[in-house]
Scaffold this active site. Sequence first.
Site, mmCIF file in Angstrom:
data_model
loop_
_atom_site.group_PDB
_atom_site.id
_atom_site.type_symbol
_atom_site.label_atom_id
_atom_site.label_comp_id
_atom_site.label_asym_id
_atom_site.label_seq_id
_atom_site.Cartn_x
_atom_site.Cartn_y
_atom_site.Cartn_z
ATOM 1 N N HIS A 1 0.824 -1.209 0.000
ATOM 2 C CA HIS A 1 0.000 0.000 0.000
ATOM 3 C C HIS A 1 0.858 1.260 0.000
ATOM 4 O O HIS A 1 0.523 2.248 -0.661
ATOM 5 C CB HIS A 1 -0.913 -0.016 1.228
ATOM 6 C CG HIS A 1 -1.890 1.112 1.277
ATOM 7 N ND1 HIS A 1 -3.018 1.163 0.477
ATOM 8 C CD2 HIS A 1 -1.915 2.247 2.025
ATOM 9 C CE1 HIS A 1 -3.690 2.268 0.736
ATOM 10 N NE2 HIS A 1 -3.054 2.948 1.666
ATOM 11 N N HIS B 1 -10.274 2.967 -0.773
ATOM 12 C CA HIS B 1 -10.473 2.525 0.603
ATOM 13 C C HIS B 1 -11.283 1.237 0.552
ATOM 14 O O HIS B 1 -12.381 1.149 1.099
ATOM 15 C CB HIS B 1 -11.157 3.607 1.438
ATOM 16 C CG HIS B 1 -10.423 3.907 2.707
ATOM 17 N ND1 HIS B 1 -11.041 4.137 3.910
ATOM 18 C CD2 HIS B 1 -9.091 3.994 2.969
ATOM 19 C CE1 HIS B 1 -10.135 4.369 4.850
ATOM 20 N NE2 HIS B 1 -8.942 4.290 4.296
ATOM 21 N N ASN B 2 -10.701 0.237 -0.107
ATOM 22 C CA ASN B 2 -11.439 -0.969 -0.446
ATOM 23 C C ASN B 2 -11.611 -1.928 0.726
ATOM 24 O O ASN B 2 -12.732 -2.278 1.100
ATOM 25 C CB ASN B 2 -10.745 -1.682 -1.606
ATOM 26 C CG ASN B 2 -10.667 -0.813 -2.850
ATOM 27 O OD1 ASN B 2 -11.500 0.068 -3.045
ATOM 28 N ND2 ASN B 2 -9.674 -1.038 -3.681
ATOM 29 N N ARG C 1 -7.786 15.521 2.636
ATOM 30 C CA ARG C 1 -6.594 16.050 3.327
ATOM 31 C C ARG C 1 -5.377 16.043 2.408
ATOM 32 O O ARG C 1 -4.491 16.898 2.547
ATOM 33 C CB ARG C 1 -6.330 15.258 4.611
ATOM 34 C CG ARG C 1 -7.364 15.508 5.693
ATOM 35 C CD ARG C 1 -6.920 14.957 7.042
ATOM 36 N NE ARG C 1 -6.627 13.531 6.995
ATOM 37 C CZ ARG C 1 -7.529 12.560 7.065
ATOM 38 N NH1 ARG C 1 -8.825 12.874 7.158
ATOM 39 N NH2 ARG C 1 -7.171 11.294 7.030
ATOM 40 N N GLU D 1 -3.726 5.126 12.694
ATOM 41 C CA GLU D 1 -4.181 5.948 11.573
ATOM 42 C C GLU D 1 -5.445 6.731 11.926
ATOM 43 O O GLU D 1 -6.361 6.870 11.109
ATOM 44 C CB GLU D 1 -4.383 5.074 10.334
ATOM 45 C CG GLU D 1 -3.083 4.444 9.855
ATOM 46 C CD GLU D 1 -3.238 3.546 8.638
ATOM 47 O OE1 GLU D 1 -4.331 3.546 8.027
ATOM 48 O OE2 GLU D 1 -2.276 2.830 8.303
ATOM 49 N N GLY E 1 -2.003 8.732 -8.545
ATOM 50 C CA GLY E 1 -3.030 7.733 -8.289
ATOM 51 C C GLY E 1 -2.668 6.816 -7.149
ATOM 52 O O GLY E 1 -1.957 7.191 -6.213
ATOM 53 N N ASN E 2 -3.130 5.600 -7.268
ATOM 54 C CA ASN E 2 -3.080 4.660 -6.162
ATOM 55 C C ASN E 2 -3.115 3.249 -6.727
ATOM 56 O O ASN E 2 -3.712 3.012 -7.776
ATOM 57 C CB ASN E 2 -4.290 4.927 -5.247
ATOM 58 C CG ASN E 2 -4.507 3.848 -4.216
ATOM 59 O OD1 ASN E 2 -5.447 3.072 -4.325
ATOM 60 N ND2 ASN E 2 -3.661 3.773 -3.224
#
Length: 715
Positions: A33, A79-80, A100, A297, A513-514
């Site tokens: 991640h 946020h799977n 944020r 977190e 991106g991600n």
Amino acid sequence: MLPEEDLKIIKKELGREPTLVEQGCFLNLWSEHCSYRSSAPLLKTFTSKGENVIIGPGDDAAIIKFDDGYVLAIGMESHNHPSYVDPYNGAATGIGGIVRDIISMGARPIALMDPLYFGPLDTPKNMFLFEQIIKGIAGYGNCIGVPVVNGETFFDRRYSGNPLVNVVAVGLCREEEVITARSQKAGNKLVLAGSSTGKDGLGGASFASRDLSESAEAEDRPSVQVGDPYTEKLVIEMTLEAMEKGYIKSCKDLGAAGLGGASAELAAKGGLGAHITADAVTQREPNMNAYEILLAESQERMVFEVAPEDVDAVLALVAKYDLNGAVVGYLTEKPNYTVEFKGEVVVDIPIDFLTGGAPTCEKSSVAPIPQVEEGKAPKTPEDLKAAFLKVISSYNIASKEWIYRQYDHEVQLRTVIKPGEDAGVLKITDKKGLVLSCGCQPRATLLDPYNGGKNVVIENAMNLAVKGADGLAIVNCLNFGNPDRPEIYWQLKNSVLGLGDGARELSIPVVGGNVSLYNESDEFKTAILPTPSIGIIGKVNFETPLPSSFFAKSGDAIILVGETTADMGGSEYYACFEALNAGKVPSVPKNAPEIIKAVIEAARSGKLSSAHDLSLGGIAAGLARMCRNSGAKVDLSEVSELKAEELLFSEAPARALLATSEPEAVLEILKDVPHMVIGKVEGNSLEVKGKDFEISLSLKEISDAYSSLTRFMMR
């Protein structure tokens, strides 16, 4: 637990056994991640530079030049896993995190988009996930005052054990107001501001880097963060005010790996080290240890680099907003990351090794057993009208009004075109607007990852084109299964290649991106469909009226732009008739860039009343959607020598329907690309004919079918 191979590398570098807290730092910062260790070689193939790109990949968000001194911040996240374990909070905190990221660049968030992927709504569990995820997005986004202006919702059984929640956020500021996450000067203080730190979300980064187990809902719930949108709103205003006053030298949102991740990455990016005093963190719970303080977190937190002389002013500003603030460390010349807790040093690591030392590798890539089942295509239906209604009533095509009516899509008073059309449009200046689209084609990508990935770009670019906008930038979220399986890595690799080639052909940079991997469910023994979802933004001029996605003027000529082909693999029509793995995915035509440019020119000419991209459901779905207020008579006899179902339901890329009262002028614009006048806007029904078929549907029949999802949810 750290993988054994990673532990060996760490021991060799440190020359000793890592402490428990150090192991936690590596477990999170070296997770898939955070480190992109499986995908980094692939991400480097994207073209990320362009004339409008000020900041590309590598920061919390990209910065894109817009107009008149304004710039846009854009980012995309997933946020799977959290949204399966705790759908409301998982989805809500997905919104909070990406917002944020935007404010950490100095920009005010002005828009959100939400590509969402669910299992079918035929089980109580899937219905619960669907309803709670939508409520989470609405509950958080509405409270912080950021409109959700566009989105996609797609249903397939292979998402049942692993729904996908992807979010795109866009912010706005002046170019001189941009802040980065690059540390500036040794000796500057690190201020943690926002909410207090609890134990929620502990290990979230590592949790997001593994498959979902059957017991995930119970075992992994502590890894899901709990958000407070009202605190987030205060954090937004406090952060932007501190930046406006010049107090913030660099800034980073606390997301994956918490304070440990944010402070280490901020320091390392500027070539500095950092010393953290964990005891100084404002704690929500008693007796928290260094591991928990550093890696939790908890949401709504930011870390600021502040010059010593400005610390008191920053803390006073934080207190004015009734938030928590504390000096938790400082930047050092020595490039080490150290953490002190109760007078003892519990972390002492070379900072570049911590933030950039995760070993990356290109994994084994093997094409799976062919998915295509030759000869399995459904027969031409005897009742084409029934087939037409079945396709347009599919929840993947039907109106998503039940969803977007829960979002405050007009807050901030910028929204020019509301959800429900091809793209969202926001007013930025009196003359210029921002156009946004997002989405994917997962079933096509399963059968042909390269063409599926490429067509994701083409389809979303066409969504902009029908509003008269060309693309400024693309962000992506690469959602795939376990990359350790060669066939999954093959899907990832080829999707990235297709996406990258599509973006290059249109000269649109991919700026961030991600990557979300390990999206597999032990409970259902399935991996998700390969889902390379993107967000795209463009610029439009308000000097001419924007075409509507719906027929607007009786008597208008209807023009089909682009070529319709027989390939139907991955189509919604095949899915509706249980032929999921049949057929060949249509290829993106070589002249797709020229087709898109021609549609942009036509839309900008001011001579189009209506324009609509053709994608899921083909011409049938496109016509049905456009017939919201007016009927049409359409003749497809001369389009091509295809079967009736191919003419109606082909999802061949780079096509659009245009409606105009000045066809001669528009046809002149389209002269160098495939096009054909196929009908006229008129009457109170949709009448479509081909060489061997005729269909007539009343507007009520179309409306009833197209509103199937809303009617189901309102029952």
